[in-house]
Design an enzyme around this catalytic site. Structure first.
Site, short mmCIF file in Angstrom:
data_model
loop_
_atom_site.label_atom_id
_atom_site.label_comp_id
_atom_site.label_asym_id
_atom_site.label_seq_id
_atom_site.Cartn_x
_atom_site.Cartn_y
_atom_site.Cartn_z
N LYS B 79 0.86 -1.19 0.00
CA LYS B 79 0.00 0.00 0.00
C LYS B 79 0.89 1.24 0.00
O LYS B 79 1.84 1.31 0.78
CB LYS B 79 -0.90 -0.03 1.23
CG LYS B 79 -1.93 1.10 1.28
CD LYS B 79 -2.81 0.96 2.51
CE LYS B 79 -3.88 2.04 2.59
NZ LYS B 79 -4.73 1.90 3.78
N SER B 154 -9.51 1.97 2.90
CA SER B 154 -8.62 2.65 1.98
C SER B 154 -7.62 1.72 1.28
O SER B 154 -7.03 2.11 0.29
CB SER B 154 -7.85 3.73 2.74
OG SER B 154 -7.06 3.14 3.75
N SER B 178 -9.74 -0.26 7.24
CA SER B 178 -9.18 -0.12 5.90
C SER B 178 -8.51 -1.38 5.34
O SER B 178 -8.19 -1.41 4.15
CB SER B 178 -8.19 1.04 5.85
OG SER B 178 -8.90 2.26 5.77
#
Ligand SMILES: [Zn+2]
Lengths: 498, 487
Positions: B79, B154, B178
Site C-alpha cells: 500500500k 482505503s 481499511s
C-alpha cells in the site's frame, strides 16, 4: 513611598548538553557553519518517521529540576504544541502541556540589599520540549534567500517558569545569574545566551500604589528578544517606566486589555509592540500519540539525587562557615564558576588560611586571569603552588611582602613545568626571604642603625610623639636583614627607644 | 504449470521443489498485472525491473545453496502509504506526487530480509482516508468481481491486487477498517493485528493511535505467513509491543477446542443487508457444527464508536498532516504572496477534499474551548468501548460480526454523502478504538455475485487464536476457491 512595585516572572529556555537530540540519535552540537548536517528523518519530520525519547535527556532534566527544588512527577506525558513556522518541520513542537515532569520549586537569590536575607523565588514548573530550527534571513516566504537550518531542531530544551516573585530589574538579573551558575555547576547546560543555549522572556507588570494604600496591577507585558542578562535588566527597567506612564495616561488595569507582547531593541534601548497575544495562535495541544508516557520510580529519582554535586548556594554558605570568608568574598568566588571555587578551595586547604587564600585568589589571581585573558579553568599559578606559598606566609616563614616577590617570580617563570611547590621553597631559599627570627641578629642590626648619626633626627621626632618617624629606620634594618618581619622590627625599635 | 492464483504457501513449496523459479513466479504475476491493471487500476507504481532483479537474486541464492527468507521469491504489493526506498511513496496524494522516502519502513526491511519481491505500490484513498479508494488523487480502483463496484478502502488497491491474482500477498493498513472492509468487498483474507504488534516506523501516519499495518491474502495460511514476517518489536516505534511473535503457521491447522463465539446481535439492525446477515448466520451455523458455541454478547457503547472515531482520527490527522506545507518537501504552490499564503495555497492545491474535510474536523475538535467537549469526551468513550470488549472477552474467545453492512457498493455511490460512508464502518471502527486484532474472511456471496466477509475479533495479541479460528471455518467452506472472472 515608591509609586509602584515591579512584578516580574521569567520564562527561561535552556538547551541541555546531551550527546544526542531529544527524540533521535542526531548529534546535539552548536554548528551554524554547517547547516542541516545534523539531521535525520525524525528531526526533519519526514513522513513515516517516529520519535523515540532520549532517556538521558529526561534524566538530565530531572537532575536540573531537583537542583531547583522541584517536585518530580512520577508520570509525565508529551503533547504536541501546534503552530505553523518554517523552522518547525512537523508544524508542531513536542512539548509538555498539562502534566510537566516537574513543578513547585524555588531558587534562592541575594536581595537588592546585600545585608537583607536571601530572596526565595518560586518556580512554577520546568518542562522538557524539543527546540525548533533556525530561520535565516527573509521570512516573507517569497524570496529565494529564505533559508532554514535544522541542526538545532530536536535539541532538548528545558523551559523553567518562575513565579512572578521578582521585584526589580536587578533582581531578575540576579535570578538569571544564579540560575546560570547552578546549571553550569551541575553541568547540564553551558547557558550561553549568545549561542542561544539560554533564552529568556520576561512577564512584567506593576503594582501601582494608590493614595488609599491599594495596589493596582497594570496589564502584563511579555518582553522578548533580550540577548544578554544586562539587556534583560535594561528591558525590565524600561518597561516599568513605560507601563507607569501608560497607566497614568490610560488608567488601564490588569484585565482591561489582553496581555501584549513586546520586543527589546538593544540598540535603541526600548521595547516595541510585537504581535498581540489575542491574535496569537491557538496551539491546539494534543497528547502525542507517537510517544508513550514517561514514568519514573522513587528509586530512580533518589539515584539521580545522589549523583548531584554541592549546589552554589550551599557552597557559598560552607565557604563562610569553613573558611571564615565574608559573604561578599564567598559570593565573588562562587560566582566565578565551579572551577574557580575548586581552585580556591585547593589553595585554602594547603595554605591553612581561607581568608588569606580568598584575598589572593580574588585579587591577584583574578587580576592575572583577566590580564592574560586565560580561558576558564586555567590559572596563572597551579593551586598547590599558590597554596604552598601562602602556607609559608601563614606560618610566618616569610613576610607578605616576600610572598608577593615570590609570586611575581613564579609569574615570570618561562617554563610552566618549573612552577611547582618545590620551586616556591627554592625561590625563598635563593633570595634569602626566610623570616629572621634570630633576635640577636636583629638586635645587632637595630643597634647599628640607631647608632648612625643620620638616625638621630628620626629618633627625636619619634620621642616627640611622631610615631611614623621611625619608618625609615625600619627600612634600613630590613635592608640589612633580608627576611626580617617589619612588624617585629618596629616593635623592637619602639621597645629600645622607650 | 499454472502459477497465477496459487497461494504463497503453495508457490513457496513449488519453488522449493525446483519446478519453477522465482523469476517464473514474478514474470507470471507481472503478466497478469499487465493484462488486468488497465481494468482494475490497483497499482500506483509497478516496479517490473526491480521485481525481476529481486527474483533473480533469490534464484541465484537458491542455486548457491544459501539460506532463503520465509517469503523467498513471493511477489508482495505494498500500500502506497508505507515508505519504500527505490519506489515512490505518494500516499495517493498530489502533495507527495514526487516524494521518495530516504528510508524503508520497518515492514519493508522485514520483507526484504524475508527475500520477498516488492513488485509495486498499490492505490489507496488519499492518506488512507476513505472507504472506496475514490479519494485517491490518481485514480479509483475497481472491484475485480464487478468493475462498476468499489473494492473498498482505503487499502482497496492492495485488496483488488490480491483478488485479481496480480499478487498472492499484499500489505494494507487499517485505521478504522481499511484492511478488513476491502478484504470483505474483494473476497480475500485481511487482518488488522493488535495495535503495536507491527511497527508503524515508516508508515505515513493518518491517525497514529489507530493505524496498524496488516496482511492481505487469499487464505489464512498466507495471512499467517505474512504476519509472521512483519510482526515484532521495533525500538523505533515506542508504541510497538515488546513481546515475542509466535509462529502463526505452526499450529494453524489445529482447531480451537471449546470455542466460544460472541455475537453482538443488537447491532445487526437497521441498514444491515439481509444477504450479509444470512451469510453471517450461515457461517455461525457452520461454526456450531464444528463444535463451537455461539452466544449473544452486549457491547453497549459500540453505537458511539462512529462518533468517537470521527473525532479522534481527524484530530490526530490534522496534526499528523500539518507537516505537509510545501516548505521542506512535497507540493509547493507556484503563486503566493507571503508565508501564510504559501501554506494555504500549497495545502489547498496538494490535498483532496476528504483530507481537507478531516483536517478541518480535527482542527475544530482540538480548538480552545472545544477540546474538552469533543476530543476529551471521545477519549472517554474510547475507554468505555475498550471496557466493553474486555468484558466480552471474559466470556467469549472470539467476537463474530459482519465486516460491512452491505457488499461492495457502486463507485460514486456516496460521492455526495460522506456521512453515509462513515456509518458503513460501524463494525470495524471499534476494533481500532479498542486496539484489538480483527480479520475479515470470505463467508459467501450475494445474489449478484459480490463477496461477503465475516469479521472475527479477539482480545489483544490473540492473532494466533484468531487465525486458527478462521482456518477452522475456511477449511470447511470453499469460498476462497472462487475467483473473479477477468480477462
Ligand atoms: Zn535527527
Amino acid at each position: 513611598m515608591a509609586e509602584y512595585t515591579i512584578v516580574v516572572g521569567l520564562e527561561v529556555h535552556v538547551q541541555l548538553q546531551t550527546a544526542s537530540k531529544l527524540f533521535c540519535g542526531c548529534a546535539n552540537r552548536f554548528n551554524p557553519e554547517h547547516p542541516n548536517t545534523q539531521t535525520c528523518p525524525v528531526c526533519l519530520g519526514l513522513p513515516g518517521s517516529l520519535p523515540v525519547m532520549n532517556r538521558k535527556a529526561y534524566e538530565l532534566s530531572v537532575k536540573t529540576a531537583l537542583a531547583l527544588n522541584c517536585n518530580i512527577a512520577r508520570f509525565t506525558k508529551w503533547d504536541r504544541k501546534q503552530y505553523y513556522y518554517p523552522d518547525l518541520p512537523k508544524n508542531y513542537q513536542i512539548s509538555q502541556y498539562d502534566l510537566p515532569f516537574s513543578y513547585d520549586g524555588w531558587l534562592d537569590i541575594a536581595a537588592d540589599d546585600a545585608d537583607a536575607p536571601l530572596r526565595r523565588i518560586g518556580i512554577i514548573r520546568a518542562h522538557l520540549e524539543e527546540d525548533a530550527g533556525k530561520n535565516i534571513h527573509d521570512e516573507s516566504g517569497r524570496g529565494n534567500d529564505s533559508q532554514v537550518d535544522l541542526n538545532r531542531t530536536g535539541t532538548p530544551l528545558l523551559e523553567i517558569v518562575s513565579q512572578p516573585d521578582l521585584r526589580s530589574a536587578s533582581e531578575a538579573r540576579r535570578y538569571l545569574e544564579e540560575l546560570r551558575l547552578l546549571l553550569t555547576y551541575i553541568d547540564v547546560s553551558d547557558c550561553n545566551m549568545q549561542e542561544g543555549s539560554l533564552r529568556c522572556d520576561a512577564n512584567v507588570n506593576l503594582h501601582v500604589h494608590s493614595l488609599d494604600g491599594k495596589h493596582i496591577p497594570t496589564p502584563i507585558t511579555e518582553v522578548k528578544n533580550m540577548n544578554s542578562f544586562r539587556n534583560v535588566e535594561l528591558a525590565i527597567e524600561f518597561e516599568a517606566k513605560r507601563q507607569y506612564e501608560e497607566y497614568q495616561r490610560t488608567q488601564q488595569k490588569l484585565g482591561d486589555v489582553p496581555k501584549t507582547t513586546r520586543g527589546w531593541d538593544a540598540n535603541r534601548e526600548l521595547t516595541y509592540p510585537l504581535r498581540s497575544k489575542e491574535e496569537a495562535a491557538d496551539y491546539r495541544y494534543l497528547p502525542d500519540p507517537d510517544l508513550a508516557p514517561v514514568t519514573v520510580t522513587d528509586e530512580q529519582v533518589a539515584q539521580i539525587k545522589t549523583g548531584l554535586c554541592e549546589f552554589p548556594a550551599d557552597r557559598r554558605q560552607r565557604f563562610q562557615d569553613a573558611y571564615y570568608l565574608s559573604p561578599y568574598d564567598a559570593s565573588v568566588i562562587i560566582s566565578q564558576g565551579l572551577s574557580f571555587a575548586d581552585y580556591f578551595e585547593a589553595v585554602a586547604k594547603i595554605a591553612g588560611d581561607g581568608k588569606m587564600a580568598a584575598n589572593w585568589v580574588t585579587q591577584d589571581i583574578l587580576r592575572e586571569i583577566k590580564e592574560r585573558q586565560l580561558t576558564e579553568g586555567t590559572y596563572p599559578v597551579p593551586a598547590d603552588v599558590l597554596g604552598t606559598l601562602l602556607s609559608q606566609i601563614h606560618a610566618n616563614m616569610i613576610t607578605t611582602k616576600s610572598g608577593r616577590d615570590v609570586f611575581q617570580i613564579l609569574l615570570d617563570e618561562q617554563n610552566e613545568a618549573t612552577v611547582t611547590a618545590d620551586r616556591v621553597m627554592q625561590i625563598i631559599e635563593e633570595n634569602g626571604l626566610k623570616v629572621v627570627n634570630d633576635t640577636g641578629q636583629l638586635t645587632a642590626a637595630i643597634d647599628e642603625v640607631l647608632e648612625r648619626s643620620g638616625s638621630q633626627q628620626a629618633i627625636d621626632a619619634f620621642r616627640g610623639g611622631k610615631e611614623n618617624a621611625i619608618g625609615p629606620l625600619i627600612g634600613q634594618v630590613m635592608k640589612n636583614v633580608k627576611g626580617a618581619d617589619p612588624k617585629q622590627v618596629r616593635e623592637m625599635i619602639v621597645e629600645k627607644l622607650k | 504449470m499454472s502459477i497465477v492464483g496459487l497461494s504463497a504457501v503453495d508457490l513457496l513449496e513449488t519453488m522449493r521443489s525446483g519446478d519453477i523459479s522465482a523469476v517464473d513466479v514474478t514474470t507470471a504475476h507481472l503478466d497478469v498485472i499487465a493484462k488486468r491493471e488497465p481494468e482494475v487500476h490497483a497499482f500506483l507504481h509497478i516496479d517490473s525491473d526491480g521485481a525481476l532483479a529481486q527474483a533473480e537474486v533469490v534464484d541465484r541464492k537458491r542455486k548457491a545453496g544459501g539460506t532463503l527468507g520465509s517469503l523467498a521469491g513471493i511477489p508482495v504489493a505494498i500500500k502506497d502509504v508505507i515508505c519504500t526506498v527505490g519506489q515512490p511513496t505518494t500516499c495517493g496524494s498530489k502533495m507527495l506526487e514526487n516524494y521518495r522516502s530516504p528510508f524503508d519502513a520497518y515492514v519493508i526491511e522485514r520483507l526484504r530480509a524475508a527475500d520477498a519481491v516488492l513488485i509495486g505500490k498499490t492505490n489507496l484513498d488519499e492518506f488512507a482516508m476513505g472507504s472506496s479508494t475514490e479519494n485517491s488523487a490518481y485514480q479509483p480502483t475497481c472491484n475485480p468481481w464487478d468493475l462498476s463496484k468499489t473494492p473498498g478502502g482505503s487499502s482497496g488497491g492492495s485488496a483488488a491486487a490480491v483478488a485479481a491474482e496480480m499478487v498472492p500477498l499484499s500489505l494494507g493498513t487499517d485505521t478504522g477498517g481499511s484492511i478488513r472492509q476491502p478484504a470483505g468487498f474483494c473476497g480475500i483474507v485481511g487482518m488488522k493485528p493488535t495495535y503495536g504488534r507491527v511497527s508503524r516506523y515508516g508508515l505515513v501516519a493518518f491517525a497514529s493511535s489507530l493505524d496498524q499495518i496488516g496482511p492481505m491474502a487469499h487464505d489464512t495460511r498466507d495471512a499467517a505467513l505474512l504476519l509472521e514476517a512483519i510482526a515484532g518489536h521495533d525500538r523505533r516505534d515506542t508504541t510497538s509491543i515488546p513481546q515475542p511473535v509466535p509462529s502463526y503457521s505452526a499450529n494453524l491447522e489445529e482447531p480451537l477446542k471449546d470455542l466460544k463465539i460472541g455475537v453482538p446481535f443488537q447491532h445487526f439492525g437497521e441498514g444491515l443487508d439481509s444477504e450479509v446477515s444470512d451469510a453471517v448466520n450461515a457461517s455461525l451455523d457452520a461454526y456450531q457444527q464444528l463444535g463451537a458455541t455461539v452466544v449473544e454478547i452486549s457491547l453497549p457503547y459500540l453505537s458511539y464508536s462512529v462518533a468517537a472515531y470521527y473525532l479522534i482520527a481527524p484530530s490526530e490527522a490534522s496534526s499528523n498532516l500539518a507537516r505537509y506545507d510545501g516548505v521542506h518537501y512535497g507540493h509547493r504552490a507556484k503563486d503566493f504572496d507571503d508565508l501564510i499564503d504559501m501554506y494555504a495555497a500549497s495545502r489547498g492545491e496538494g490535498f483532496g477534499s476528504e483530507v481537507k474535510r478531516r483536517i478541518m474536523l480535527g482542527t475544530y475538535a482540538l480548538s480552545a474551548g472545544y477540546y474538552d467537549a469533543y476530543y476529551l469526551k471521545a477519549l472517554k468513550v474510547r475507554r468505555l468501548i475498550r471496557n466493553d470488549f474486555d468484558k466480552a472477552f471474559e466470556e467469549v474467545d472470539i467476537i463474530a460480526s459482519p465486516v460491512s453492512p452491505t457488499p461492495a457498493f457502486n463507485l460514486g455511490e456516496f460521492a455526495n454523502d460522506p456521512l453515509a460512508m462513515y456509518l458503513a464502518d460501524i463494525f470495524t471502527l471499534s476494533g481500532n478504538l479498542a486496539g484489538i486484532p480483527g480479520m475479515s474472511i470470505p463467508a459467501g456471496f450475494s445474489s449478484k455475485g459480490l463477496p461477503i466477509g465475516l469479521q472475527l475479533q479477539g482480545p489483544p495479541l490473540s492473532e494466533d487464536k484468531l487465525l486458527r479460528g478462521a482456518r477452522m471455518y475456511e477449511r470447511e467452506s470453499d469460498w476462497k476457491q472462487k475467483r473473479p472472472l477477468l480477462s
